[in-house]
Motif scaffolding. Structure first.
Motif, PDB file in Angstrom:
ATOM      1  N   VAL A 104     -16.214  -2.292  30.049  1.00 43.08           N
ATOM      2  CA  VAL A 104     -17.461  -2.963  30.407  1.00 43.08           C
ATOM      3  C   VAL A 104     -17.584  -4.223  29.561  1.00 43.08           C
ATOM      4  N   ARG A 105     -17.851  -5.318  30.217  1.00 38.66           N
ATOM      5  CA  ARG A 105     -18.055  -6.585  29.506  1.00 38.66           C
ATOM      6  C   ARG A 105     -19.543  -6.888  29.516  1.00 38.66           C
ATOM      7  N   VAL A 106     -20.071  -7.244  28.365  1.00 36.58           N
ATOM      8  CA  VAL A 106     -21.468  -7.642  28.268  1.00 36.58           C
ATOM      9  C   VAL A 106     -21.504  -9.150  28.482  1.00 36.58           C
ATOM     10  N   LEU A 107     -22.091  -9.548  29.610  1.00 36.12           N
ATOM     11  CA  LEU A 107     -22.151 -10.951  29.990  1.00 36.12           C
ATOM     12  C   LEU A 107     -23.573 -11.488  29.849  1.00 36.12           C
ATOM     13  N   ASP A 108     -23.725 -12.781  30.086  1.00 29.25           N
ATOM     14  CA  ASP A 108     -25.045 -13.394  30.005  1.00 29.25           C
ATOM     15  C   ASP A 108     -25.974 -12.907  31.106  1.00 29.25           C
ATOM     16  N   GLU A 109     -25.411 -12.427  32.203  1.00 36.25           N
ATOM     17  CA  GLU A 109     -26.215 -11.924  33.310  1.00 36.25           C
ATOM     18  C   GLU A 109     -25.987 -10.431  33.448  1.00 36.25           C
ATOM     19  N   GLY A 110     -26.957  -9.756  34.000  1.00 33.16           N
ATOM     20  CA  GLY A 110     -26.808  -8.329  34.213  1.00 33.16           C
ATOM     21  C   GLY A 110     -28.141  -7.624  34.102  1.00 33.16           C
ATOM     22  N   PRO A 111     -28.100  -6.311  33.960  1.00 35.00           N
ATOM     23  CA  PRO A 111     -29.349  -5.537  33.889  1.00 35.00           C
ATOM     24  C   PRO A 111     -30.265  -6.050  32.781  1.00 35.00           C
ATOM     25  N   ALA A 112     -31.546  -6.018  33.066  1.00 30.87           N
ATOM     26  CA  ALA A 112     -32.541  -6.466  32.088  1.00 30.87           C
ATOM     27  C   ALA A 112     -33.388  -5.283  31.631  1.00 30.87           C
ATOM     28  N   ASN A 113     -32.766  -4.136  31.527  1.00 33.35           N
ATOM     29  CA  ASN A 113     -33.523  -2.936  31.163  1.00 33.35           C
ATOM     30  C   ASN A 113     -32.738  -2.070  30.172  1.00 33.35           C
ATOM     31  N   VAL A 114     -32.200  -2.702  29.143  1.00 31.43           N
ATOM     32  CA  VAL A 114     -31.346  -2.001  28.189  1.00 31.43           C
ATOM     33  C   VAL A 114     -32.149  -1.636  26.943  1.00 31.43           C
ATOM     34  N   LEU A 115     -32.200  -0.352  26.636  1.00 28.91           N
ATOM     35  CA  LEU A 115     -32.852   0.118  25.416  1.00 28.91           C
ATOM     36  C   LEU A 115     -31.778   0.630  24.464  1.00 28.91           C
ATOM     37  N   ILE A 116     -31.736   0.068  23.280  1.00 28.21           N
ATOM     38  CA  ILE A 116     -30.788   0.472  22.241  1.00 28.21           C
ATOM     39  C   ILE A 116     -31.593   1.188  21.164  1.00 28.21           C
ATOM     40  N   VAL A 117     -31.225   2.419  20.858  1.00 26.89           N
ATOM     41  CA  VAL A 117     -31.952   3.225  19.870  1.00 26.89           C
ATOM     42  C   VAL A 117     -30.980   3.538  18.731  1.00 26.89           C
ATOM     43  N   GLN A 118     -31.377   3.211  17.509  1.00 28.34           N
ATOM     44  CA  GLN A 118     -30.452   3.258  16.380  1.00 28.34           C
ATOM     45  C   GLN A 118     -31.137   3.776  15.130  1.00 28.34           C
ATOM     46  N   ASN A 119     -30.487   4.681  14.400  1.00 22.69           N
ATOM     47  CA  ASN A 119     -30.960   5.082  13.080  1.00 22.69           C
ATOM     48  C   ASN A 119     -30.605   4.005  12.059  1.00 22.69           C
ATOM     49  N   ARG A 120     -31.514   3.751  11.139  1.00 22.79           N
ATOM     50  CA  ARG A 120     -31.251   2.749  10.095  1.00 22.79           C
ATOM     51  C   ARG A 120     -30.104   3.189   9.182  1.00 22.79           C
ATOM     52  N   HIS A 121     -29.992   4.487   8.916  1.00 24.11           N
ATOM     53  CA  HIS A 121     -29.006   4.980   7.947  1.00 24.11           C
ATOM     54  C   HIS A 121     -27.995   5.904   8.627  1.00 24.11           C
ATOM     55  N   ASP A 122     -27.382   5.438   9.686  1.00 25.19           N
ATOM     56  CA  ASP A 122     -26.374   6.217  10.404  1.00 25.19           C
ATOM     57  C   ASP A 122     -24.994   5.809   9.886  1.00 25.19           C
ATOM     58  N   PRO A 123     -24.295   6.702   9.172  1.00 26.08           N
ATOM     59  CA  PRO A 123     -22.988   6.335   8.640  1.00 26.08           C
ATOM     60  C   PRO A 123     -21.906   6.269   9.716  1.00 26.08           C
ATOM     61  N   VAL A 124     -22.149   6.854  10.865  1.00 29.58           N
ATOM     62  CA  VAL A 124     -21.143   6.900  11.922  1.00 29.58           C
ATOM     63  C   VAL A 124     -21.200   5.629  12.776  1.00 29.58           C
ATOM     64  N   THR A 125     -22.391   5.220  13.153  1.00 27.40           N
ATOM     65  CA  THR A 125     -22.583   3.973  13.895  1.00 27.40           C
ATOM     66  C   THR A 125     -23.630   3.160  13.138  1.00 27.40           C
ATOM     67  N   PRO A 126     -23.189   2.304  12.217  1.00 27.62           N
ATOM     68  CA  PRO A 126     -24.118   1.569  11.361  1.00 27.62           C
ATOM     69  C   PRO A 126     -25.103   0.704  12.152  1.00 27.62           C
ATOM     70  N   LEU A 127     -26.246   0.471  11.545  1.00 25.90           N
ATOM     71  CA  LEU A 127     -27.305  -0.328  12.156  1.00 25.90           C
ATOM     72  C   LEU A 127     -26.793  -1.683  12.621  1.00 25.90           C
ATOM     73  N   ARG A 128     -25.902  -2.274  11.886  1.00 28.39           N
ATOM     74  CA  ARG A 128     -25.414  -3.617  12.252  1.00 28.39           C
ATOM     75  C   ARG A 128     -24.804  -3.627  13.649  1.00 28.39           C
ATOM     76  N   GLY A 129     -24.154  -2.537  14.046  1.00 30.96           N
ATOM     77  CA  GLY A 129     -23.593  -2.468  15.391  1.00 30.96           C
ATOM     78  C   GLY A 129     -24.677  -2.530  16.455  1.00 30.96           C
ATOM     79  N   GLY A 130     -25.795  -1.825  16.245  1.00 32.16           N
ATOM     80  CA  GLY A 130     -26.919  -1.887  17.170  1.00 32.16           C
ATOM     81  C   GLY A 130     -27.533  -3.273  17.212  1.00 32.16           C
ATOM     82  N   GLU A 131     -27.628  -3.907  16.055  1.00 34.81           N
ATOM     83  CA  GLU A 131     -28.181  -5.265  16.001  1.00 34.81           C
ATOM     84  C   GLU A 131     -27.290  -6.255  16.745  1.00 34.81           C
TER      85      GLU A 131
END
Length: 184
Positions: A104-131
């Motif tokens: 999947v490529r994230v392009l400038d166009e596409g769905p406008a309904n994306v919710l990303i939910v992230q723990n601040r202190h997740d050692p497996v998927t760090p917050l920076r990845g969500g940001e």
């Protein structure tokens, strides 16, 4: 083994105590002998099998073992605590199937309904990845940051009504919050 046990032991707050106890017993030299594996299939077999099927079918993995050896050497320098372990060869290098679909490529166009939910202190998927993912989607997405630890936010142990409420509303009626949300 120590790195793998530590990695798994940081998946959630319910594991922190036993992980700390294992570290302390190793430090003191009082480590008990490893328990014998249970007879029969492990309850974790299915979870790991599902992980591999999903991961290995996601993209085409390098087949050359030397590529992994180079990555391990590089990551050992860049990330001395755990990096070499995460760069090592997985069964995906020998997976007999082609990827199920193109990445999947994230392009400038596409769905406008994306919710990303992230723990601040997740050692497996760090917050920076969500940001970074949020930045890539731009105005088409919102980021909800739970001030928690461990891997997994929604309906997890210790999550606040803030993250649960925003995520549940999104799942029920598809409504994104007007702005990013930082739960305190």
């Amino acid at each position: 083994m120590f790195r793998a046990a530590t990695f798994v032991g940081l998946y959630g707050p319910t594991l922190y105590g036993s992980t700390a106890a294992a570290w302390q017993s190793l430090l003191s030299g009082d480590a008990p002998p490893a328990p014998a594996p249970p007879a029969g299939p492990s309850p974790q077999d299915n979870a790991y099998t599902a992980f591999l099927a999903t991961t290995c079918n996601d993209v085409a993995w390098p087949r050359d073992v030397a590529a992994y050896q180079r990555a391990v050497a590089q990551d050992r320098e860049r990330f001395p605590v755990y990096g070499a372990a995460s760069a090592n060869v997985l069964p995906c290098a020998f997976w007999p199937y082609d990827p199920a679909e193109p990445p999947v490529r994230v392009l400038d166009e596409g769905p406008a309904n994306v919710l990303i939910v992230q723990n601040r202190h997740d050692p497996v998927t760090p917050l920076r990845g969500g940001e970074l993912l949020r930045e890539k989607f731009g105005d088409r997405a919102r980021l909800v940051v739970e001030n928690g630890s461990g891997h997994g936010v929604y309906a997890g142990v210790g999550n606040t009504p803030c993250a649960l409420g925003v995520t549940t509303s999104y799942l029920v009626d598809g409504t994104l919050p007007p702005d990013d949300v930082v739960c305190r």
